[in-house]
Structure formats: structure tokens, C-alpha cells
Scaffold this active site. Structure first.
Site, short mmCIF file in Angstrom:
data_model
loop_
_atom_site.label_atom_id
_atom_site.label_comp_id
_atom_site.label_asym_id
_atom_site.label_seq_id
_atom_site.Cartn_x
_atom_site.Cartn_y
_atom_site.Cartn_z
CE1 TYR A 2 -3.83 -22.99 2.17
CE2 TYR A 2 -5.38 -22.65 3.97
CZ TYR A 2 -5.04 -22.53 2.63
OH TYR A 2 -5.92 -21.94 1.75
CD GLN A 46 -5.93 -17.66 9.70
OE1 GLN A 46 -6.08 -17.26 8.54
NE2 GLN A 46 -6.66 -18.63 10.21
N GLY A 94 -17.80 -15.72 9.38
CA GLY A 94 -17.00 -15.40 8.20
C GLY A 94 -17.79 -14.60 7.19
NE ARG A 95 -19.69 -18.70 4.16
CZ ARG A 95 -20.21 -19.92 4.02
NH1 ARG A 95 -20.57 -20.35 2.82
NH2 ARG A 95 -20.35 -20.70 5.06
C1 LIG Z 1 -13.68 -15.50 1.03
C2 LIG Z 1 -13.22 -16.43 2.11
C3 LIG Z 1 -11.90 -16.40 2.52
C4 LIG Z 1 -11.45 -17.21 3.57
N1 LIG Z 1 -10.16 -17.08 4.01
C5 LIG Z 1 -9.75 -17.76 5.11
C6 LIG Z 1 -8.48 -17.52 5.68
O1 LIG Z 1 -7.71 -16.67 5.21
N2 LIG Z 1 -8.13 -18.24 6.76
C7 LIG Z 1 -8.96 -19.17 7.32
O2 LIG Z 1 -8.59 -19.80 8.30
N3 LIG Z 1 -10.19 -19.40 6.81
C8 LIG Z 1 -10.61 -18.70 5.74
N4 LIG Z 1 -11.89 -18.87 5.26
C9 LIG Z 1 -12.83 -19.70 6.03
C10 LIG Z 1 -13.65 -18.82 6.98
O3 LIG Z 1 -12.83 -18.32 8.04
C11 LIG Z 1 -14.80 -19.60 7.62
O4 LIG Z 1 -14.27 -20.76 8.21
C12 LIG Z 1 -15.86 -20.01 6.59
O5 LIG Z 1 -16.26 -18.89 5.84
C13 LIG Z 1 -17.08 -20.63 7.27
O6 LIG Z 1 -17.63 -19.70 8.19
P1 LIG Z 1 -18.96 -18.89 7.84
O7 LIG Z 1 -20.04 -19.90 7.57
O8 LIG Z 1 -19.26 -18.04 9.05
O9 LIG Z 1 -18.70 -18.07 6.61
C14 LIG Z 1 -12.35 -18.10 4.19
C15 LIG Z 1 -13.68 -18.16 3.75
C16 LIG Z 1 -14.12 -17.33 2.74
C17 LIG Z 1 -15.57 -17.37 2.34
#
Ligand SMILES: Cc1cc2nc3c(=O)[nH]c(=O)nc-3n(C[C@H](O)[C@H](O)[C@H](O)COP(=O)(O)O)c2cc1C
Length: 359
Positions: free
Chosen positions: A177, A98, A315-316
Site C-alpha cells: 500500500y 489499523q 490472522g486466519r
Molecule cells: C481475510 C484476510 C484479510 C486481511 N486483511 C489485512 C488487513 O486489513 N491489513 C493487513 O495488514 N493485513 C491483512 N491481512 C494479512 C494478515 O494480517 C496476516 O498477515 C496473514 O493472514 C498471515 O497471517 P496468518 O498466517 O496468521 O493468517 C489479511 C489476511 C486475510 C486472510
């Protein structure tokens, strides 16, 4: 109707399932933004994902303002990424980088100068820096004459990603961003070809995507957008017009996939403030559409069943469950994730989340 366990072709990338790992910043690289060996362990543990999208990775020193996040502008970084991509491939996985320029969200303590953005705006709140939290400062608008240099920075990072053994790249155009600071109308007050109309505000997105395509071919380039709700102070008054237009332009470029972080109004990682935009994007975009935010195995499959998405990025759940596809398939319990260790340091809450073991 597709199952989360059906294979899917993303341009030139064959994903064996539709359970993707969403990009997650983990802050385990060196202070000089060089990847370290535990990152290879972490990503290899998650190689069962249909596709791994890496943590956001800086394209240039100007664009990176997150402590211990990795970059892709130097030869040293390329060499340090090679064991990471190699470890994922050895486990049978696929991994795209990414690519990240944070724009106004880069605190000057990282660079020694004001951040750049579309316009002279200041991100709300405070930045994580090496000296604790510090208030954001006002950005300097990018001059027209500088935009080719920014495109070159993306191109260099894309070439470096190829040399480092990635399977492709995802442009980070989401979450407030740099690209998002050009897209959405509460952050972009330019009166030149990059501001004002929707056509102008999507110009940088399209030019950067083209630059990545020059290096990789469209069939190995993905894009991430966050079309609904405030992200670090960036928002739009008419996302239902802006984002379908962006998706149509990306569709015309033939990118491998488009991923959306679109939470609902009660989202736990950002919240929507408009009706869902993803159905409008679905209609505008001909390629593979990946949805993200607050999905689990059940709701993810339901989104596929309704034809809203072709794949789901988790993500999480992937953060704390390296064997997530198996756990979804067999309806096994999930490890909870520990926020205190999201951003490091070390292996705790990183490479020590256990695989499922029957009691
Ligand atoms: C610890 C953490 C770091 C993240 N870092 C990024 C990142 O580097 N780039 C990005 O586009 N989104 C980032 N996100 C957002 C996640 O990609 C995702 O959109 C978000 O966790 C919601 O999805 P989920 O409900 O499946 O966790 C981050 C989220 C978390 C919790």
C-alpha cells in the site's frame, strides 16, 4: 523466557497475553464505509486477544478502495466505531485501529480519479470493486506540495480514532500500500527527497509515524511492515538494508510496537524471496517486536523461546477461532477457516465461528 501467556506492556497499553489478533479486512461495513453493529459482535468475541489490531481502515476517500471496508475520516464513521470499541472494552479487551492509505491499489471507480502513489506505476492484476474485478490503472505521483495534506489526512484519522475510543493506532506500512510504495525500490522512482536513497524512501513512513505520535503519543502508536517478498507487485532489491534502517528510525521515535508480516519461502499468505529479515530488524529495533504469518501456538511459542519476538499476531487462526488463546493454552482443536466468507457479506463466516465446546 517469555510464554505466549505472559503479559506484555506495549508503550502505554498493557496486554494480558502475547497472542495478538492480526489485522483482517472483512468487508462488512456499509458501501459508504461506515462500521455496522455486527462488527462490534465480531471484535468483542475476540476480546481475549492480548491486543486486537482492526481490519485496515481508510484514512480518507482517496486512500480507500476496498468494497465495504470501514473508514475513519467522518463524524458518522467515528460514531459507528464507538459501539465497536465499547464492546471490546466491555469484554476486557484492547483494540487499536489499523490506518490505511492504499495508494495505487485504489481503483478509480471508488474515487472518480487516478490513484496516487510515489511514482507513475500500475499495480498488477485487478481490483475488487463494486462492479466486479477491474484492472488497476496507472497512479499519479504525489506532488511534494501534497504531502502535508496526506499527513493531515493521517492526523485527522488518528484524532478520529481517539474520539472513537480506540486504545491506539497501527500505521499500515505493509503489503504494497501507499507507505510501502514509497519504501520499496521497485515502486519508487522519485528523484526528490522521498525517493532514491534508503533515507529518502523511509521519509514518508517516518513523517506519517510522527504525525500519529503528535496525536497519540509514541506509546500508543504501532507500525506494520512486510519486509520480505512481493506484495501486490511491490518489492525491494535489498530488504536486508532497507528494513533495518526503517526499524532503527522507528525505534528512535519510541513507538509502542512494531509488527512484521514476514512469511517464509513456503508461506501460505505471501512468500519470502530473501533470507529472513526479522533478525536484522530485531537487532535494529529496541521496542516490542511482533511477528506474523503462518504461526500456530507451537511455532509462535518457539519464536518467543528463541528470543526472535515478544508477541505473535495470528490472522486466519483468530478469524475462525474467537477463543484462540484458550484453544492454544489447552491444545484444543481449531476451527478451519472458510475463504469463501473472508470478505462477506453478512454474519456467515464472521460471527458464527463456534467457541470450543467439549463433545
Ligand atoms: C481475510 C484476510 C484479510 C486481511 N486483511 C489485512 C488487513 O486489513 N491489513 C493487513 O495488514 N493485513 C491483512 N491481512 C494479512 C494478515 O494480517 C496476516 O498477515 C496473514 O493472514 C498471515 O497471517 P496468518 O498466517 O496468521 O493468517 C489479511 C489476511 C486475510 C486472510
Amino acid at each position: 523466557m517469555a510464554s505466549l501467556f505472559d503479559p506484555i506492556r506495549l508503550g502505554a497499553i498493557d496486554a494480558p497475553n502475547r497472542i495478538f489478533m492480526a489485522p483482517l479486512t472483512r468487508g462488512r461495513a456499509t458501501r459508504e464505509h461506515v462500521p455496522v453493529p455486527i462488527m462490534a459482535d465480531y471484535y468483542a468475541q475476540r476480546a481475549g486477544a492480548g491486543l486486537i489490531i482492526t481490519e485496515a481502515t481508510g484514512i480518507s476517500p482517496e486512500g480507500l478502495g476496498w468494497p465495504f471496508a470501514p473508514g475513519l475520516w467522518s463524524g458518522e464513521q467515528v460514531e459507528a466505531w464507538k459501539p465497536v470499541t465499547g464492546a471490546v472494552h466491555d469484554k476486557g479487551g484492547r483494540i487499536v485501529a489499523q490506518l490505511w492509505h492504499m495508494g495505487r491499489v485504489v481503483h478509480p471507480s471508488f474515487t472518480g480519479h487516478a490513484p496516487v502513489s510515489s511514482s507513475a506505476t500500475t499495480a498488477p492484476g485487478s481490483a475488487h470493486t463494486y462492479d466486479g474485478r477491474q484492472l488497476y490503472t496507472e497512479a499519479r505521483p504525489l506532488e511534494l506540495a501534497e504531502i502535508p495534506r496526506v499527513l493531515d489526512d493521517y492526523r485527522r484519522a488518528a484524532r478520529n480514532a481517539r474520539e472513537a475510543g480506540f486504545d491506539g493506532v497501527q500505521l499500515h506500512a505493509a503489503n504494497g500500500y501507499l507507505i510501502d510504495q514509497f519504501l520499496r525500490d521497485n515502486a519508487n522512482f522519485r528523484d526528490d527527497a522521498y525517493g532514491g536513497s534508503i533515507e529518502n524512501r523511509i521519509r514518508l513512513l517516518i513523517e506519517v509515524t510522527r504525525a500519529l505520535i503528535d496525536v497519540w503519543g509514541a506509546d500508543r502508536v504501532g507500525v506494520r511492515l512486510s519486509p520480505n517478498g512481493d506484495s501486490q507487485g511491490v518489492n525491494d532489491s535489498q530488504p536486508e538494508l532497507l528494513f533495518p534502517a526503517a526499524a532503527k528510525a522507528l525505534s528512535d521515535l519510541g513507538i509502542a510496537f512494531l509488527e512484521l508480516r514476514e512469511p517464509g519461502p513456503g508461506g501460505t499468505f505471501g512468500q519470502a524471496d530473501h533470507p529472513p529479515v526479522h533478525p536484522l530488524i530485531r537487532a535494529a529495533f529496541d521496542g516490542v517486536l511482533v511477528l506474523n504469518s503462518d504461526y500456530d501456538g507451537i511455532t509462535g511459542q518457539a519464536a518467543l523461546d528463541r528470543g526472535e519476538a515478544d508477541a505473535i499476531a495470528f490472522g486466519r487462526l483468530f478469524l475462525s477461532n474467537p477463543d484462540l488463546p484458550r484453544r492454544i493454552a489447552e491444545k484444543l482443536p481449531l476451527n478451519p477457516n472458510d475463504m469463501a466468507t473472508w470478505y462477506g457479506p453478512g454474519t456467515a463466516g464472521y460471527t458464527d465461528y463456534p467457541l470450543y465446546e467439549a463433545a
